[in-house]
Each structure stands twice: as C-alpha cells, then as structure tokens.
Enzyme design. Structure first.
Site, mmCIF file in Angstrom:
data_model
loop_
_atom_site.group_PDB
_atom_site.id
_atom_site.type_symbol
_atom_site.label_atom_id
_atom_site.label_comp_id
_atom_site.label_asym_id
_atom_site.label_seq_id
_atom_site.Cartn_x
_atom_site.Cartn_y
_atom_site.Cartn_z
ATOM 1 N N ASP A 52 4.443 5.040 0.625
ATOM 2 C CA ASP A 52 3.426 4.225 1.299
ATOM 3 C C ASP A 52 4.033 3.297 2.358
ATOM 4 O OD1 ASP A 52 3.330 4.729 -1.471
ATOM 5 O OD2 ASP A 52 1.699 3.349 -1.848
ATOM 6 N N ASP A 73 4.274 -5.017 2.211
ATOM 7 C CA ASP A 73 2.973 -4.594 2.729
ATOM 8 C C ASP A 73 2.480 -5.442 3.894
ATOM 9 O OD1 ASP A 73 2.392 -2.288 1.249
ATOM 10 O OD2 ASP A 73 1.973 -3.499 -0.517
HETATM 11 N N1 GLY Z 1 0.338 1.010 -2.425
HETATM 12 C C1 GLY Z 1 -0.689 1.507 -1.667
HETATM 13 C C2 GLY Z 1 -1.562 2.484 -2.348
HETATM 14 O O1 GLY Z 1 -1.947 2.268 -3.489
HETATM 15 O O2 GLY Z 1 -1.863 3.465 -1.741
#
Ligand code: GLY
Length: 392
Positions: free
Chosen positions: A175, A110
């Site tokens: 994501d 991330d």
């Molecule tokens: N992992 C990012 C979200 O919860 O959208």
C-alpha cells in the site's frame, strides 16, 4: 488514421456507457445526493466520515490520526471541482483543517494518502499557495522514514505492538507505494529532486522484492534495516502469506501507473500492465469486475466483495488507457457499470449516506467487513471524474 480510430473508440465507449445503468453525469449526480447528506452530518459533528457500524450508525475517523482522513476532504474537493459550488470547498476546508497538525508526524507512512488527497488536491484545484507548504511539510515528514540500506520508506513503526510481536524490524506494505505520489508532487512544486529520488528508489525496491513472477504481490515485507536483507514475506490484511489480497493488488496497479505518469519510465508502465493482466485474467476475478476481498479467499464465491478494490482498479485502468491506447477502458467501464448498479450503489438515505456498499477493511482483524468505506467512494468519484474529463 489515428484520429479516425480514436473517434470510433470514443463513439463505441459512449454507446457502451449509455447502455449502463446511467451516464457518468447521472452517476455523479446520484452520488452527490448521498454525499450532500454526509456533508451535513460531517459539518454538524465536526468529524470526518469513515464508515458505519453494525447498526448502520456513522463512524468517524479514528484518533489520534487515521490513514483514511484525507479521503473525505478529497471527495469534497472533487465535488467542488465539478460543481464549483462553494459549499463543497467549505466542507473540504473544514474537514482537512481537523487534521492539518498531522502534517509533521514522523511515525506514519500514510501521510501521502492523507495530505496528497486533501491539501494536495486543494492546491491543484485552487492554486492557492497556502496549501502548498502543508504538502511540502508532510513530504518532509514522510521522507524521514526512508532508509537507504533498505531502499524504502518504512510503513509501520515497530514499537510495543502487534508488529513487534511478529518480530518485524522494518515492515514495508505494498500500500505504501500510494504515498509516493505526494513525494513526486513535492519535487514538482519545489524543484527539489530529493523527494522524487526517494519515490523512485522505493518504487524500484518494491518492484524487485514485493512481487511474484505472476504479477501478484505480497502484502508485507520485513527488512533488516542495517543490511536491507528481506526477513519475511507475509500478510496482515490478506487471506494468507501467499495469497493475493485484492486491495494490495489494486494499490500496486494504481501506483505503478502513477509512477509512469511522473517519470515516463516505461518499466513502470510495463509493470502496471503485468499487474493488470494478473487481476483481469485471474480465474477468481468475478464476472462483474468487483473483486472478492482476496483472490485466494477459500470460499469463493461465498466471500465478501471489496468495492473499494473495484473502484481503485477502475480509476487506475482509466489512466492506464491513456498510455496504452484505450485497451483497458472497456474493463474500467465494466467495473463502473457494476458499481453504479443497485448491487453496490446504496439507495438514497441508506448506507450512512456513503455512495458504495460492500467494502472490506481487514478480515483478519475482524474490521469493517462488508461495509461502506470513505476510500471506496473517493476512488469511485475519482474514476467517474476521470471519465467526465474525457467527455465519456
Ligand atoms: N492500509 C490501507 C488499506 O487498508 O488498504
């Protein structure tokens, strides 16, 4: 002729916008009242706001690091860009300095969310060189997670955790596409194409494997890191393996539009339109344009909405309309009209001083259900800022 057509469209959008609960400027100013109070709290506590607990008390980003920690400084940078008020720049710097040392983490995918939305924004807004190296360092850390057999950047590490209990070896979540923006940026600012090549490979692999024929996506794919074979197509945050988790759909939409922005490869634009069609035409897409947390949640309409998905989709559609001749703009404005209304925008002084109510973190994990979340506010402010830039 083109100029006349765009003028008519601009006028009609402006009229439509006037009919909504407020103009873009008024919505930004209303948001600023809440965010100003949140800024004071954040500075007092020396912490980054994430959400609120059951008692309405503010919750801060988690230790040792938190995938959402870039959104608050990013929101402050957007406030600074609009108001030119130094207090927002100071708040952004104070917040992002709390996690600058995370730039070299190699156990997290991330880093794009975290650093592109904070230090990346800082560099783009101020042009100050000191922010650039932080972004490059974070990009260097992120690409250590790229595996050429798979053609993807790994999402979660599989150590002794719930991922290992599920037998995963190389999980990639939809994501993760959002983190590619930092890699494209790193190539733009360094002239080194390596980051961009990895971003393109990841985007292509994900396009090929993560999506169903109808344009919806799985949440998690697990790969064999030696052969690149897919070993599972499942969910972690959605209702079921075969369902369409709303924020996942929103990330995919936003990310392929972003890939088109950097590459001008039409396949990404076409793919983004396919995802947009899935979302906007889905029978469970609600009238107000703010999705339920999963398109296939079993008890619709008695299921929580996810305002964060609505905000991400609205911001994405505004950019999509830049490339497709405005036909998605009406949909974006409609979502924003809903989010700006009293059903989603909190009264001043409530909601832990976050702007939007009614987001969902992860229902399967029992986490953050029907609460404000910093990324919902971030993409809401981004969407409004994008409109403002267009004079809408
Ligand atoms: N992992 C990012 C979200 O919860 O959208």
């Amino acid at each position: 002729m083109k100029i006349i057509k765009s003028t008519i469209l601009l006028l009609s959008l402006t009229v439509l916008n006037c009919k909504s609960p407020g103009t873009t400027e008024a919505r930004l100013e209303k948001s600023e009242q809440q965010l100003t109070a949140l800024r004071t709290l954040s500075i007092q506590e020396k912490k980054i706001p994430r959400s609120i607990d059951k008692n309405g008390k503010n919750i801060w980003t988690r230790q040792p690091y938190d995938w959402t920690e870039g959104f608050w400084p990013g929101t402050c940078w957007m406030q600074y860009e609009r108001t030119q008020d130094e207090k927002w720049k100071e708040a952004a710097i104070a917040a992002q300095n709390l996690f600058i040392h995370h730039k070299d983490l190699t156990n997290d995918h991330d880093l794009g969310f975290i650093f592109n939305n904070s230090f990346g924004k800082a560099y783009r807004i101020t042009g100050e060189e000191k922010y650039k190296q932080v972004l490059i360092d974070a990009a260097n850390a992120l690409i250590t997670r790229f595996n050429k057999n798979v053609g993807c950047v790994q999402s979660w590490d599989v150590v002794d955790n719930w991922q290992s209990k599920r037998g995963w070896k190389f999980p990639v979540i939809v994501d993760n596409l959002m983190n590619l923006e930092m890699l494209f940026e790193a190539s733009e600012i360094t002239g080194n194409n390596r980051y961009r090549e990895i971003a393109i490979t990841h985007a292509n692999t994900t396009m090929q494997n993560h999506f169903r024929p109808d344009g919806s996506s799985y949440h998690v794919l697990d790969y064999n890191p030696e052969t690149g074979a897919i070993s599972a197509k499942v969910t972690a945050q959605g209702y079921s393996d075969e369902s369409a988790w709303s924020r996942g759909q929103a990330w995919g939409l936003y990310a392929y539009i972003m890939c088109y922005r950097y590459t001008k490869d039409k396949k990404y634009l076409d793919f983004a339109e396919k995802i947009a069609t899935f979302i906007l035409n889905h029978p469970n897409y609600p009238e107000d344009g703010v999705p339920y947390w999963d398109f296939n949640a079993p008890n619709i309409p008695d299921e929580p909405r996810d305002a964060s998905s609505g905000a991400i989709i609205a911001s994405a559609l505004i950019e999509l309309s830049d490339y497709t001749g405005d036909r998605y703009m009406q949909q974006a404005l409609h979502i924003l009209d809903s989010l700006a209304g009293s059903a989603y925008t909190a009264k001043e002084g409530e909601n832990g001083h976050f702007v939007l109510m009614h987001s969902v973190g992860s229902i399967p994990h029992g986490n953050e259900i029907d609460v404000p979340i910093n990324y919902a506010d971030y993409y809401y402010i981004e969407a409004l800022s994008r409109l403002r830039e267009k004079g809408l």
